[in-house]
Design an enzyme around this catalytic site. Structure first.
Site, short mmCIF file in Angstrom:
data_model
loop_
_atom_site.label_atom_id
_atom_site.label_comp_id
_atom_site.label_asym_id
_atom_site.label_seq_id
_atom_site.Cartn_x
_atom_site.Cartn_y
_atom_site.Cartn_z
N ASN A 1 7.91 -5.58 -1.18
CA ASN A 1 7.87 -4.48 -0.22
C ASN A 1 6.41 -4.42 0.24
O ASN A 1 5.55 -3.88 -0.47
CB ASN A 1 8.30 -3.15 -0.86
CG ASN A 1 8.32 -2.03 0.18
OD1 ASN A 1 7.87 -2.21 1.32
ND2 ASN A 1 8.82 -0.87 -0.21
N ARG B 1 7.42 0.50 13.56
CA ARG B 1 7.92 0.00 12.27
C ARG B 1 9.08 -0.98 12.44
O ARG B 1 9.54 -1.61 11.49
CB ARG B 1 8.42 1.16 11.39
CG ARG B 1 7.33 2.03 10.87
CD ARG B 1 7.89 3.06 9.90
NE ARG B 1 7.04 4.22 9.91
CZ ARG B 1 5.95 4.36 9.15
NH1 ARG B 1 5.61 3.44 8.29
NH2 ARG B 1 5.21 5.45 9.23
N ALA C 1 3.30 -0.87 4.79
CA ALA C 1 2.79 -0.88 6.17
C ALA C 1 2.35 -2.28 6.62
O ALA C 1 2.40 -2.59 7.83
CB ALA C 1 1.65 0.11 6.31
N HIS D 1 12.78 -2.56 1.61
CA HIS D 1 12.19 -1.29 2.07
C HIS D 1 13.08 -0.16 1.60
O HIS D 1 14.32 -0.27 1.67
CB HIS D 1 12.11 -1.24 3.60
CG HIS D 1 11.26 -2.33 4.16
ND1 HIS D 1 9.89 -2.29 4.14
CD2 HIS D 1 11.60 -3.51 4.75
CE1 HIS D 1 9.42 -3.40 4.68
NE2 HIS D 1 10.44 -4.17 5.05
N GLU E 1 12.79 -9.38 1.09
CA GLU E 1 11.99 -8.27 1.63
C GLU E 1 12.77 -6.99 1.40
O GLU E 1 13.96 -6.92 1.75
CB GLU E 1 11.78 -8.51 3.13
CG GLU E 1 11.14 -7.34 3.84
CD GLU E 1 11.08 -7.54 5.37
OE1 GLU E 1 11.49 -8.62 5.87
OE2 GLU E 1 10.63 -6.60 6.04
N PRO F 1 0.79 -1.24 0.00
CA PRO F 1 0.00 0.00 0.00
C PRO F 1 0.82 1.28 0.00
O PRO F 1 1.88 1.36 0.63
CB PRO F 1 -0.81 -0.10 1.30
CG PRO F 1 -0.06 -1.04 2.16
CD PRO F 1 0.58 -2.02 1.22
N ASN F 2 0.29 2.25 -0.73
CA ASN F 2 0.83 3.61 -0.83
C ASN F 2 2.11 3.71 -1.66
O ASN F 2 2.59 4.82 -1.91
CB ASN F 2 1.06 4.23 0.57
CG ASN F 2 -0.22 4.30 1.37
OD1 ASN F 2 -1.23 4.83 0.88
ND2 ASN F 2 -0.25 3.72 2.56
N ARG G 1 5.11 11.06 -2.42
CA ARG G 1 4.77 10.74 -1.03
C ARG G 1 6.00 10.91 -0.14
O ARG G 1 7.01 10.24 -0.38
CB ARG G 1 4.31 9.27 -1.02
CG ARG G 1 4.20 8.66 0.32
CD ARG G 1 4.12 7.14 0.24
NE ARG G 1 3.93 6.63 1.57
CZ ARG G 1 4.26 5.43 1.99
NH1 ARG G 1 4.79 4.58 1.13
NH2 ARG G 1 4.06 5.06 3.22
N TYR H 1 11.11 8.76 1.28
CA TYR H 1 11.08 7.73 0.24
C TYR H 1 11.73 8.15 -1.08
O TYR H 1 11.87 7.33 -1.99
CB TYR H 1 9.63 7.28 0.00
CG TYR H 1 9.00 6.70 1.25
CD1 TYR H 1 9.52 5.56 1.84
CD2 TYR H 1 7.90 7.32 1.86
CE1 TYR H 1 8.97 5.03 2.99
CE2 TYR H 1 7.33 6.79 3.02
CZ TYR H 1 7.87 5.65 3.57
OH TYR H 1 7.33 5.13 4.72
N ARG I 1 13.35 4.04 12.45
CA ARG I 1 12.19 4.93 12.42
C ARG I 1 11.34 4.71 13.67
O ARG I 1 11.85 4.33 14.70
CB ARG I 1 11.42 4.70 11.10
CG ARG I 1 12.26 5.06 9.87
CD ARG I 1 11.48 4.90 8.59
NE ARG I 1 10.31 5.77 8.56
CZ ARG I 1 9.32 5.67 7.67
NH1 ARG I 1 9.38 4.72 6.73
NH2 ARG I 1 8.29 6.49 7.70
C1 DQA Z 1 8.29 1.04 3.68
C2 DQA Z 1 8.40 1.23 5.19
C3 DQA Z 1 7.06 1.01 5.87
O1 DQA Z 1 7.18 1.20 7.27
C4 DQA Z 1 6.05 1.99 5.33
O2 DQA Z 1 4.77 1.73 5.90
C5 DQA Z 1 5.97 2.03 3.86
C6 DQA Z 1 7.20 1.89 3.07
C7 DQA Z 1 9.62 1.36 2.96
O3 DQA Z 1 9.75 0.98 1.82
O4 DQA Z 1 10.48 2.04 3.53
O5 DQA Z 1 4.93 2.27 3.28
O6 DQA Z 1 8.02 -0.34 3.44
#
Ligand code: DQA
Length: 160
Positions: free
Chosen positions: A90, A127, A93, A116, A114, A27-28, A35, A40, A123
């Protein structure tokens, strides 16, 4: 008179089977580039996918991409990836909340990396925990878009 049967051509790709990698974005991540760019970066998801596609092509690996904001759709996508040789994920959240995504990855038993963009260990407290890390082949974080490229190269090196 003997009936002329059409010749069936059985195509087998044994010996020339391309390694298949699925990239799954949570998501996002569709909003990357606009964003929280201080966290990011400015690279968009389309740009990340394009670069990964180029890396995969240069290594003769087939790659496909999926993004969803919905946990169920991510689980469905993982379930449908059982024929992949490797997964880059990835989970965004959902990394910190989703036993369902963890279970789906364990169910298909496809090795996954995995990734990120940010360093989740540096952070907010919520998280720091990932439901995926202890069952991942590898975790790459904190390198911005490079996390994806590094993760992909490491996964390809492991699979080929
Ligand atoms: C993320 C880190 C997560 O905590 C966050 O919710 C994201 C992006 C990252 O790529 O740094 O949406 O996965």
């Amino acid at each position: 008179m003997q009936k002329l049967m059409p010749k069936r051509v059985e195509k087998t790709f044994q010996g020339s089977k391309k390694t298949k990698i699925k990239v799954i974005h949570g998501p996002n991540l569709n909003l990357l580039g606009q964003r929280q760019i201080n966290i990011y970066g400015t690279t968009t998801l389309a740009e990340i996918n394009k670069r990964m596609h180029a890396i995969a092509q240069s290594k003769n690996v087939s790659i496909s991409f999926f993004q969803s904001n919905s946990e169920g759709e991510l689980v469905d996508c993982i379930q449908q990836s059982f024929k992949a040789d490797g997964i880059i994920i990835n989970a965004a959240a959902y990394t910190h909340t989703s036993i369902a995504i963890r279970d789906a990855l364990l169910s298909v038993a496809v090795p996954f990396v995995e990734v990120h963009l940010s360093n989740i260990k540096k952070r907010e407290k919520f998280r720091k925990h990932s439901y995926l890390s202890d069952v991942a082949l590898k975790v790459v974080m904190g390198l911005g878009a490079q996390s994806y490229y590094r993760g992909l190269c490491d996964l390809i090196a492991h699979l080929t």
